[in-house]
Write a protein that holds these residues in place. Structure first.
Motif, short mmCIF file in Angstrom:
data_model
loop_
_atom_site.label_atom_id
_atom_site.label_comp_id
_atom_site.label_asym_id
_atom_site.label_seq_id
_atom_site.Cartn_x
_atom_site.Cartn_y
_atom_site.Cartn_z
N TYR A 85 46.98 45.57 37.93
CA TYR A 85 46.73 45.04 39.27
C TYR A 85 46.59 46.20 40.26
CZ TYR A 85 47.22 41.90 43.28
OH TYR A 85 47.00 41.20 44.43
N PRO A 86 45.62 46.19 41.17
CA PRO A 86 44.78 45.09 41.65
C PRO A 86 43.46 44.91 40.91
CG PRO A 86 44.43 46.97 43.05
CD PRO A 86 45.44 47.39 42.02
N PHE A 87 43.34 45.47 39.71
CA PHE A 87 42.14 45.27 38.89
C PHE A 87 42.48 44.22 37.83
CE2 PHE A 87 42.36 49.87 40.03
CZ PHE A 87 41.44 49.82 41.06
N VAL A 88 41.80 43.09 37.86
CA VAL A 88 42.14 41.96 37.00
C VAL A 88 40.92 41.58 36.17
CG1 VAL A 88 42.98 39.59 36.91
CG2 VAL A 88 43.79 41.13 38.71
N ASP A 89 41.05 41.68 34.85
CA ASP A 89 39.96 41.30 33.94
C ASP A 89 39.98 39.80 33.70
OD1 ASP A 89 39.08 43.90 33.63
OD2 ASP A 89 40.37 44.29 31.91
N VAL A 90 38.81 39.16 33.84
CA VAL A 90 38.71 37.72 33.62
C VAL A 90 37.48 37.43 32.77
CG1 VAL A 90 39.86 37.20 35.80
CG2 VAL A 90 37.37 37.30 35.72
N TYR A 91 37.46 36.24 32.17
CA TYR A 91 36.34 35.80 31.35
C TYR A 91 35.48 34.81 32.14
CZ TYR A 91 38.79 37.70 27.29
OH TYR A 91 39.42 38.53 26.40
N LEU A 92 34.17 35.01 32.10
CA LEU A 92 33.23 34.10 32.74
C LEU A 92 32.10 33.75 31.78
CD1 LEU A 92 32.72 35.57 36.35
CD2 LEU A 92 34.26 33.74 35.64
N LYS A 93 31.75 32.47 31.72
CA LYS A 93 30.58 32.03 30.96
C LYS A 93 29.35 31.96 31.86
CE LYS A 93 33.29 29.30 27.66
NZ LYS A 93 33.54 27.94 27.11
N ASP A 94 29.57 31.56 33.11
CA ASP A 94 28.47 31.39 34.06
C ASP A 94 28.55 32.50 35.11
OD1 ASP A 94 26.50 30.59 35.77
OD2 ASP A 94 27.51 28.75 36.44
N LEU A 95 27.65 33.45 35.04
CA LEU A 95 27.67 34.57 35.98
C LEU A 95 27.18 34.18 37.37
CD1 LEU A 95 26.39 37.47 33.69
CD2 LEU A 95 28.75 36.85 34.26
N ASP A 96 26.53 33.03 37.48
CA ASP A 96 26.06 32.58 38.79
C ASP A 96 27.22 32.23 39.73
OD1 ASP A 96 23.42 32.90 38.08
OD2 ASP A 96 23.19 30.83 37.40
N ILE A 97 28.42 32.13 39.17
CA ILE A 97 29.58 31.80 40.00
C ILE A 97 30.02 32.99 40.84
CG2 ILE A 97 31.44 32.49 38.42
CD1 ILE A 97 32.85 29.91 39.09
N ILE A 98 29.63 34.20 40.45
CA ILE A 98 30.10 35.41 41.14
C ILE A 98 29.70 35.42 42.62
CG2 ILE A 98 29.88 37.92 41.26
CD1 ILE A 98 29.86 37.98 38.23
N PRO A 99 28.41 35.25 42.96
CA PRO A 99 28.07 35.25 44.40
C PRO A 99 28.69 34.09 45.16
CG PRO A 99 26.16 34.66 43.06
CD PRO A 99 27.20 35.15 42.12
N LYS A 100 28.94 32.97 44.49
CA LYS A 100 29.57 31.83 45.16
C LYS A 100 31.00 32.17 45.58
CE LYS A 100 26.91 28.38 42.55
NZ LYS A 100 27.00 27.27 41.56
N VAL A 101 31.73 32.82 44.67
CA VAL A 101 33.11 33.20 44.98
C VAL A 101 33.14 34.28 46.06
CG1 VAL A 101 35.16 34.33 44.04
CG2 VAL A 101 34.03 32.53 42.74
N LEU A 102 32.29 35.30 45.91
CA LEU A 102 32.28 36.40 46.87
C LEU A 102 31.85 35.94 48.26
CD1 LEU A 102 30.77 39.36 44.80
CD2 LEU A 102 33.13 39.07 45.56
N SER A 103 31.03 34.88 48.33
CA SER A 103 30.51 34.45 49.62
C SER A 103 31.59 33.89 50.54
CB SER A 103 29.42 33.39 49.42
OG SER A 103 29.98 32.17 48.94
N ARG A 104 32.77 33.53 49.98
CA ARG A 104 33.81 32.96 50.83
C ARG A 104 35.19 33.61 50.64
NH1 ARG A 104 34.52 26.79 50.11
NH2 ARG A 104 36.61 27.23 50.93
N SER A 105 35.26 34.66 49.85
CA SER A 105 36.55 35.32 49.63
C SER A 105 36.80 36.41 50.66
CB SER A 105 36.60 35.93 48.23
OG SER A 105 37.77 36.72 48.08
N LEU A 106 38.05 36.49 51.12
CA LEU A 106 38.48 37.59 51.98
C LEU A 106 39.20 38.67 51.19
CD1 LEU A 106 38.25 35.12 54.07
CD2 LEU A 106 39.83 36.45 55.46
N MET A 107 39.79 38.30 50.05
CA MET A 107 40.71 39.19 49.35
C MET A 107 40.13 39.80 48.08
SD MET A 107 43.17 38.93 51.47
CE MET A 107 44.44 39.85 50.62
N ILE A 108 38.94 39.38 47.66
CA ILE A 108 38.29 39.99 46.50
C ILE A 108 37.31 41.03 47.01
CG2 ILE A 108 36.92 39.63 44.42
CD1 ILE A 108 37.87 36.75 44.37
N HIS A 109 37.62 42.28 46.76
CA HIS A 109 36.76 43.37 47.24
C HIS A 109 35.41 43.36 46.52
CE1 HIS A 109 35.60 47.29 48.77
NE2 HIS A 109 35.38 47.70 47.53
N ASP A 110 35.45 43.11 45.21
CA ASP A 110 34.21 43.06 44.43
C ASP A 110 34.51 42.45 43.06
OD1 ASP A 110 31.54 43.36 43.80
OD2 ASP A 110 31.46 45.45 44.44
#
Length: 414
Positions: free
Chosen positions: A65-90
């Protein structure tokens, strides 16, 4: 075993000392909002039959932490999450991770090879460290060691202004290494600091205590507020929480005991430092809560002046709201009042929170979220009591001044 269609990505979370513990929970709530349960998101860290509760997942339970590895099947979710997150730098595609920098080239994931070996792509490299700094000379040395011929041997050309790929070397606080990248051009990137325009110093209408913009957006994310949700704040004040929810497309309702605050008399005031006053379309009007929505071209909320603590308060809506988000008035602000002792303040807090839950049981739909702030003072235990009809989703502490703090609590109606 990683399935073929899954991708490993690394969340780079905010390292703020004051707000840092909110980061992992915001990430969990946002990925869940877009269809990924936290058990699937964080399966790298916990056995499936021993998965902790959401509120038990902290920076201490996540290695690196603060680097957290996660599994994703749908990469299109990345811009959706980033578009409204304050605490995820990238969010970065993982290339490799290792205990030493020399081991990184030996652990390269197959998902990264098509990009590393593509000479038609341009790149730029950088380093992200955790809680410590390194010199520019050391940065250059590490980037050459990792991404140069003796490391990954990247075949991309260098472009420092408009690269196709941004490579990152992440160094954890216990000196472990993670390499990752994102596609700077091909992936839709979020507007940096999208919530900054909502900062209180630029807000046109303020009261004696207005909820900070970043906390308001965090609460909206905890509640998983989305377009066309019905959201209620029973302690609306100057509307900070409702402004954040309205930004996400919610239909907002609020009540406030202090009519003077809602209508701009006495304690409510126009912020003379707001750049909105320089807008040629601005017309000088009396200060009131709706100005904060006009400032951002948001639809005004539906407001009433009332005290939910009164026995005759009757909203006449059963299981109507998708979320209740609030900062009850007997919180941090009550502790700095000149009159009243600690026993009186505790009695006030107990009464107002009891009434808050009574109202929530009636007007919140099943599965709806109740997100609120609860004050902690010296000697108070950091815990949240169980409430009939609600499941505790999460609680996080925010450090304040003079040994005070408060909990950001998220409940879900059963």
């Amino acid at each position: 075993m990683i399935q073929e269609q899954e991708h490993i990505v690394t969340l780079v979370l905010n390292q703020s000392i004051e707000m840092g513990e909110f980061a992992i929970q915001e990430a969990i709530q946002l990925f869940e909002l877009f269809g990924i349960p936290y058990q699937e998101l964080l399966k790298l860290y916990f056995p499936i039959n021993q998965f902790p509760k959401k509120y038990e997942i902290t920076s201490q339970t996540l290695p690196n932490y603060p680097f957290v590895d996660v599994y994703l099947k749908d990469l299109d979710i990345i811009p959706k999450v980033l578009s409204r997150s304050l605490m995820i730098h990238d969010i970065l595609f993982t290339i490799s991770r290792a205990n030493t920098i020399e081991e990184l080239p030996m652990n390269v994931l197959l998902q990264a090879m098509p990009y590393i070996e593509n000479s038609n792509l341009s790149c730029k490299c950088d380093i992200i460290t955790s809680f410590f700094k390194i010199t520019q000379e050391k940065r250059v040395e590490l980037m050459e060691q990792v991404f140069g011929e003796k490391g990954f041997n990247c075949q991309n050309t260098i472009n420092l202004t408009e690269p196709d790929i941004l490579y990152y070397l992440m160094i954890t606080k216990d000196q472990k290494y993670i390499a990752g990248f994102n596609l700077a051009k091909k992936k839709k990137r979020r507007e940096k600091n999208f919530a900054r325009i909502y900062e209180l110093p630029n807000r046109i209408y303020l009261g004696p205590v207005s909820l900070a913009h970043d906390l308001a957006f965090l609460m909206a994310n905890q509640a998983q507020v989305k377009e066309n949700d019905f959201v209620f704040d029973p302690f609306a004040g100057t509307g900070s929480s409702l402004v954040a929810c309205s930004h996400f497309g919610a239909i907002c309702f609020g009540s406030e005991i202090d009519g003077y605050l809602m209508k701009g008399h006495c304690i409510g005031y126009i912020n003379s430092k707001s750049t909105y006053l320089k807008d040629p379309n601005y017309k000088q009007v009396k200060p009131y809560i709706n100005l904060n929505f006009q400032q951002y071209n948001l639809p005004p909320p539906n407001l009433i002046q009332t005290d939910i603590h009164l026995p005759n308060f009757n909203p006449r809506v059963d299981e109507f709201f998708d979320a209740i988000i609030c900062d009850p008035p007997y919180g941090i602000r009550a502790s700095i009042q000149q009159d009243g002792n600690e026993q009186d303040l505790q009695a006030n807090r107990t009464a107002i929170y009891k009434r808050m839950f009574e109202v929530a049981r009636r007007v919140l739909r099943k599965g709806g979220r109740l997100v609120y702030l609860y004050p902690l003072f010296k000697g108070m235990e950091k815990k949240v009591e169980k409430e009939d009809g609600f499941e505790l989703i999460d609680f996080r502490e925010q450090k304040m001044v003079d040994k005070r703090s408060r909990l950001l609590v998220t409940m879900e109606k059963l």
